[in-house]
Motif scaffolding. Sequence first.
Motif, PDB file in Angstrom:
ATOM      1  N   GLU A  83     -18.285   6.223 -32.157  1.00  0.00           N
ATOM      2  CA  GLU A  83     -18.027   7.679 -32.283  1.00  0.00           C
ATOM      3  C   GLU A  83     -17.636   7.917 -33.612  1.00  0.00           C
ATOM      4  OE1 GLU A  83     -16.275   8.331 -27.709  1.00  0.00           O
ATOM      5  OE2 GLU A  83     -14.812   8.061 -29.437  1.00  0.00           O
ATOM      6  N   ARG A  84     -17.945   9.067 -34.234  1.00  0.00           N
ATOM      7  CA  ARG A  84     -17.444   9.774 -35.336  1.00  0.00           C
ATOM      8  C   ARG A  84     -17.302  11.185 -35.160  1.00  0.00           C
ATOM      9  NH1 ARG A  84     -16.849   5.246 -36.162  1.00  0.00           N
ATOM     10  NH2 ARG A  84     -17.079   3.716 -37.710  1.00  0.00           N
ATOM     11  N   ASN A  86     -29.812  12.245 -41.663  1.00  0.00           N
ATOM     12  CA  ASN A  86     -29.518  11.245 -40.983  1.00  0.00           C
ATOM     13  C   ASN A  86     -30.204   9.804 -41.331  1.00  0.00           C
ATOM     14  OD1 ASN A  86     -29.847   9.344 -38.926  1.00  0.00           O
ATOM     15  ND2 ASN A  86     -30.262  10.780 -37.280  1.00  0.00           N
ATOM     16  N   GLY A  88     -27.504   9.245 -27.167  1.00  0.00           N
ATOM     17  CA  GLY A  88     -26.422   9.668 -28.377  1.00  0.00           C
ATOM     18  C   GLY A  88     -26.352  11.111 -27.998  1.00  0.00           C
ATOM     19  N   ILE A 128     -24.954  14.919 -30.470  1.00  0.00           N
ATOM     20  CA  ILE A 128     -24.145  15.457 -31.603  1.00  0.00           C
ATOM     21  C   ILE A 128     -23.616  16.855 -31.052  1.00  0.00           C
ATOM     22  CG2 ILE A 128     -24.316  16.348 -33.979  1.00  0.00           C
ATOM     23  CD1 ILE A 128     -26.868  14.128 -34.290  1.00  0.00           C
ATOM     24  N   TRP A 168     -20.193  12.983 -33.168  1.00  0.00           N
ATOM     25  CA  TRP A 168     -21.394  12.131 -32.982  1.00  0.00           C
ATOM     26  C   TRP A 168     -21.046  10.966 -32.310  1.00  0.00           C
ATOM     27  CZ3 TRP A 168     -24.628  10.623 -37.620  1.00  0.00           C
ATOM     28  CH2 TRP A 168     -25.964  10.052 -37.621  1.00  0.00           C
ATOM     29  N   HIS A 169     -21.885  10.619 -31.255  1.00  0.00           N
ATOM     30  CA  HIS A 169     -21.388   9.521 -30.352  1.00  0.00           C
ATOM     31  C   HIS A 169     -22.832   8.594 -29.747  1.00  0.00           C
ATOM     32  CE1 HIS A 169     -22.541  11.535 -26.576  1.00  0.00           C
ATOM     33  NE2 HIS A 169     -21.844  12.548 -27.371  1.00  0.00           N
ATOM     34  N   TYR A 184     -22.725   0.129 -36.923  1.00  0.00           N
ATOM     35  CA  TYR A 184     -23.466   1.686 -36.765  1.00  0.00           C
ATOM     36  C   TYR A 184     -22.530   2.721 -37.473  1.00  0.00           C
ATOM     37  CZ  TYR A 184     -26.659  -0.745 -33.708  1.00  0.00           C
ATOM     38  OH  TYR A 184     -27.217  -1.807 -32.996  1.00  0.00           O
ATOM     39  N   SER A 216     -22.939   3.955 -41.206  1.00  0.00           N
ATOM     40  CA  SER A 216     -24.056   5.168 -41.207  1.00  0.00           C
ATOM     41  C   SER A 216     -23.851   6.474 -40.926  1.00  0.00           C
ATOM     42  CB  SER A 216     -25.264   4.307 -40.730  1.00  0.00           C
ATOM     43  OG  SER A 216     -25.891   3.055 -41.536  1.00  0.00           O
ATOM     44  N   MET A 217     -23.086   6.273 -39.654  1.00  0.00           N
ATOM     45  CA  MET A 217     -22.890   7.520 -38.998  1.00  0.00           C
ATOM     46  C   MET A 217     -22.134   8.039 -39.880  1.00  0.00           C
ATOM     47  SD  MET A 217     -22.224   6.435 -35.128  1.00  0.00           S
ATOM     48  CE  MET A 217     -22.055   7.866 -34.308  1.00  0.00           C
ATOM     49  N   ASP A 218     -20.900   7.788 -40.587  1.00  0.00           N
ATOM     50  CA  ASP A 218     -20.062   8.339 -41.529  1.00  0.00           C
ATOM     51  C   ASP A 218     -20.956   8.957 -42.637  1.00  0.00           C
ATOM     52  OD1 ASP A 218     -17.394   7.849 -40.241  1.00  0.00           O
ATOM     53  OD2 ASP A 218     -17.262   6.140 -41.318  1.00  0.00           O
TER      54      ASP A 218
END
Length: 176
Positions: A32-33, A58, A118, A120, A135-136, A158, A161-163
Amino acid sequence: MRFVKLLSISAFIFGGLIFLLSLIFPSTAVVERTGVIQAPVDSVYKHINNLREWESWNPWTRPDTTATLVYAANPVGVGAWYSWEGQLNKGKVTITGSDRDKGVHYTMDIQHMRPVKGGIEVKATVDGKATAIFWHMEIKLGLAPWWKLRGFLSDRIYGPSMDQGLTELSRICEKR
């Protein structure tokens, strides 16, 4: 001969113990972010609901520089999808849920990996001038010990990359 037999039995018992030990570990990994984007919800939602827009922010849209992307006729909203095929792997992302007030949910199927669910999620901040974003990803790991080990590393694999993706999305939405 006796040594080989003892070694085989020991390896079998050791493997069984590792498998039994792995059963106590979770069979799902969650990454999660969160963040705040200084732009209205409509602007952010436009970028997460249109899969063609994902190319601009993305980090996984082009997982392989040799990959070719194919989009659905309508890349927006529920049922929209894109697929890729390259030298490293191939896969498909499909939007399964889309709501301006809740965000976008999707599935990601990658060759030789387990499916990923996932989402968002977006929500207006109290003052209404910014967007809180969450975002999870949820990865089903199964029972194999090596997949469960990867589950422990999921956040390290992961998360960066999400950050990066949230930072880029923020940059794009705040610029407009």
